[in-house]
Design a protein around this motif. Sequence first.
Motif, PDB file in Angstrom:
ATOM      1  N   HIS A   6       0.858  -1.254  -0.070  1.00 60.68           N
ATOM      2  CA  HIS A   6       0.003   0.218  -0.130  1.00 60.68           C
ATOM      3  C   HIS A   6       0.925   1.264  -0.017  1.00 60.68           C
ATOM      4  O   HIS A   6       0.601   2.247  -0.705  1.00 60.68           O
ATOM      5  N   SER A   7       2.008   1.154   0.900  1.00 62.76           N
ATOM      6  CA  SER A   7       2.711   2.416   0.945  1.00 62.76           C
ATOM      7  C   SER A   7       3.541   2.661  -0.464  1.00 62.76           C
ATOM      8  O   SER A   7       3.567   3.663  -1.066  1.00 62.76           O
ATOM      9  N   LEU A   8       3.884   1.570  -1.053  1.00 64.36           N
ATOM     10  CA  LEU A   8       4.451   1.746  -2.432  1.00 64.36           C
ATOM     11  C   LEU A   8       3.557   2.181  -3.558  1.00 64.36           C
ATOM     12  O   LEU A   8       3.894   3.010  -4.096  1.00 64.36           O
ATOM     13  N   GLU A   9       2.442   1.718  -3.389  1.00 60.49           N
ATOM     14  CA  GLU A   9       1.388   2.171  -4.243  1.00 60.49           C
ATOM     15  C   GLU A   9       0.987   3.784  -4.281  1.00 60.49           C
ATOM     16  O   GLU A   9       0.932   4.411  -5.246  1.00 60.49           O
ATOM     17  N   ALA A  10       0.955   4.235  -3.055  1.00 58.64           N
ATOM     18  CA  ALA A  10       0.743   5.440  -2.761  1.00 58.64           C
ATOM     19  C   ALA A  10       1.935   6.441  -2.833  1.00 58.64           C
ATOM     20  O   ALA A  10       1.834   7.629  -3.466  1.00 58.64           O
ATOM     21  N   ARG A  13       6.165   7.352  -6.822  1.00 65.20           N
ATOM     22  CA  ARG A  13       6.725   8.441  -7.714  1.00 65.20           C
ATOM     23  C   ARG A  13       7.705   9.316  -6.689  1.00 65.20           C
ATOM     24  O   ARG A  13       8.469  10.160  -7.193  1.00 65.20           O
ATOM     25  N   ASP A  14       7.500   9.213  -5.662  1.00 69.38           N
ATOM     26  CA  ASP A  14       8.392  10.047  -4.554  1.00 69.38           C
ATOM     27  C   ASP A  14       9.982   9.400  -4.426  1.00 69.38           C
ATOM     28  O   ASP A  14      10.873  10.287  -3.790  1.00 69.38           O
ATOM     29  N   HIS A  15      10.274   8.306  -5.046  1.00 69.05           N
ATOM     30  CA  HIS A  15      11.405   7.785  -4.757  1.00 69.05           C
ATOM     31  C   HIS A  15      11.903   7.678  -3.743  1.00 69.05           C
ATOM     32  O   HIS A  15      13.103   8.211  -3.288  1.00 69.05           O
ATOM     33  N   LEU A  16      11.193   6.988  -2.884  1.00 68.61           N
ATOM     34  CA  LEU A  16      11.558   6.938  -1.396  1.00 68.61           C
ATOM     35  C   LEU A  16      12.899   5.913  -1.175  1.00 68.61           C
ATOM     36  O   LEU A  16      12.897   4.897  -2.130  1.00 68.61           O
ATOM     37  N   THR A  17      13.463   5.897  -0.219  1.00 66.75           N
ATOM     38  CA  THR A  17      14.704   4.823   0.215  1.00 66.75           C
ATOM     39  C   THR A  17      13.945   3.775   0.442  1.00 66.75           C
ATOM     40  O   THR A  17      12.679   3.697   0.974  1.00 66.75           O
ATOM     41  N   ILE A  18      14.573   2.501   0.481  1.00 69.96           N
ATOM     42  CA  ILE A  18      14.143   1.257   1.345  1.00 69.96           C
ATOM     43  C   ILE A  18      13.971   1.737   2.786  1.00 69.96           C
ATOM     44  O   ILE A  18      12.934   1.297   3.473  1.00 69.96           O
ATOM     45  N   GLU A  19      14.596   2.300   3.493  1.00 66.51           N
ATOM     46  CA  GLU A  19      14.811   2.713   4.841  1.00 66.51           C
ATOM     47  C   GLU A  19      13.322   3.383   4.998  1.00 66.51           C
ATOM     48  O   GLU A  19      12.697   3.299   6.061  1.00 66.51           O
ATOM     49  N   GLN A  20      13.008   4.364   4.026  1.00 61.64           N
ATOM     50  CA  GLN A  20      11.755   5.320   4.336  1.00 61.64           C
ATOM     51  C   GLN A  20      10.439   4.354   4.326  1.00 61.64           C
ATOM     52  O   GLN A  20       9.427   4.418   4.875  1.00 61.64           O
ATOM     53  N   TYR A  21      10.465   3.439   3.311  1.00 60.72           N
ATOM     54  CA  TYR A  21       9.377   2.533   2.970  1.00 60.72           C
ATOM     55  C   TYR A  21       9.497   1.530   4.679  1.00 60.72           C
ATOM     56  O   TYR A  21       8.385   1.260   5.078  1.00 60.72           O
ATOM     57  N   ALA A  22      10.609   1.220   4.917  1.00 57.98           N
ATOM     58  CA  ALA A  22      10.506   0.451   6.195  1.00 57.98           C
ATOM     59  C   ALA A  22       9.885   1.060   7.369  1.00 57.98           C
ATOM     60  O   ALA A  22       8.986   0.593   8.221  1.00 57.98           O
ATOM     61  N   VAL A  23      10.336   2.361   7.475  1.00 60.43           N
ATOM     62  CA  VAL A  23       9.707   3.143   8.585  1.00 60.43           C
ATOM     63  C   VAL A  23       8.110   3.147   8.490  1.00 60.43           C
ATOM     64  O   VAL A  23       7.621   3.297   9.368  1.00 60.43           O
ATOM     65  N   ASP A  24       7.732   3.584   7.216  1.00 61.96           N
ATOM     66  CA  ASP A  24       6.086   3.463   6.816  1.00 61.96           C
ATOM     67  C   ASP A  24       5.541   2.330   7.696  1.00 61.96           C
ATOM     68  O   ASP A  24       4.329   2.593   7.973  1.00 61.96           O
ATOM     69  N   MET A  47      11.058  -4.498  -6.564  1.00 59.52           N
ATOM     70  CA  MET A  47       9.793  -4.351  -6.626  1.00 59.52           C
ATOM     71  C   MET A  47       9.374  -2.886  -6.888  1.00 59.52           C
ATOM     72  O   MET A  47       8.571  -2.509  -7.430  1.00 59.52           O
ATOM     73  N   ILE A  48      10.178  -2.035  -6.399  1.00 66.31           N
ATOM     74  CA  ILE A  48       9.917  -0.318  -6.467  1.00 66.31           C
ATOM     75  C   ILE A  48      10.169  -0.267  -7.847  1.00 66.31           C
ATOM     76  O   ILE A  48       9.491   0.561  -8.718  1.00 66.31           O
ATOM     77  N   ASN A  49      11.370  -0.333  -8.419  1.00 67.40           N
ATOM     78  CA  ASN A  49      11.610  -0.407  -9.819  1.00 67.40           C
ATOM     79  C   ASN A  49      10.614  -0.908 -11.102  1.00 67.40           C
ATOM     80  O   ASN A  49      10.139  -0.431 -11.994  1.00 67.40           O
ATOM     81  N   GLU A  50      10.009  -2.168 -10.616  1.00 68.72           N
ATOM     82  CA  GLU A  50       9.003  -2.930 -11.176  1.00 68.72           C
ATOM     83  C   GLU A  50       7.808  -1.843 -11.181  1.00 68.72           C
ATOM     84  O   GLU A  50       7.209  -1.794 -12.260  1.00 68.72           O
ATOM     85  N   ARG A  51       7.417  -1.294 -10.168  1.00 69.47           N
ATOM     86  CA  ARG A  51       6.341  -0.479 -10.343  1.00 69.47           C
ATOM     87  C   ARG A  51       6.429   0.864 -11.000  1.00 69.47           C
ATOM     88  O   ARG A  51       5.393   1.164 -11.885  1.00 69.47           O
ATOM     89  N   LEU A  52       7.559   1.406 -10.828  1.00 69.87           N
ATOM     90  CA  LEU A  52       7.787   2.599 -11.966  1.00 69.87           C
ATOM     91  C   LEU A  52       7.842   2.147 -13.351  1.00 69.87           C
ATOM     92  O   LEU A  52       7.114   2.955 -14.060  1.00 69.87           O
TER      93      LEU A  52
END
Length: 101
Positions: A6-10, A13-24, A47-52
């Motif tokens: 859900h965090s990735l989908e939302a 486009r913000d190009h968050l780091t893996i650490e930022q997604y982990a905090v989410d 997974m992030i790259n595939e979504r982009l």
Amino acid sequence: MQAFAHSLEARFRDHLTIEQYAVDVGISAAYLNALRRKLGGQSVLQMINERLVLDAKRSLMYTTKTINQISDSLGFSEPAYFSRLFKRCTGSPPKNFRLRR
């Protein structure tokens, strides 16, 4: 993993780091990556790259936006970086992908 998806989908486009997604999602980056590999067979970065790239493919196939416009809409600072990522993930540059479709 649902919280990460859900965090990735939302925010892809913000190009968050893996650490930022982990905090989410409230876990460490290492644990998030380990879970992703165990459950999905790929890293968080993959997974992030595939979504982009999925969003880029949709734009290339269904819009008349230029490569630069698509790059900008996906949050890339440089169209060249977008093109390299796209080619690495798909095997062809964005322009060739569009022409084949």
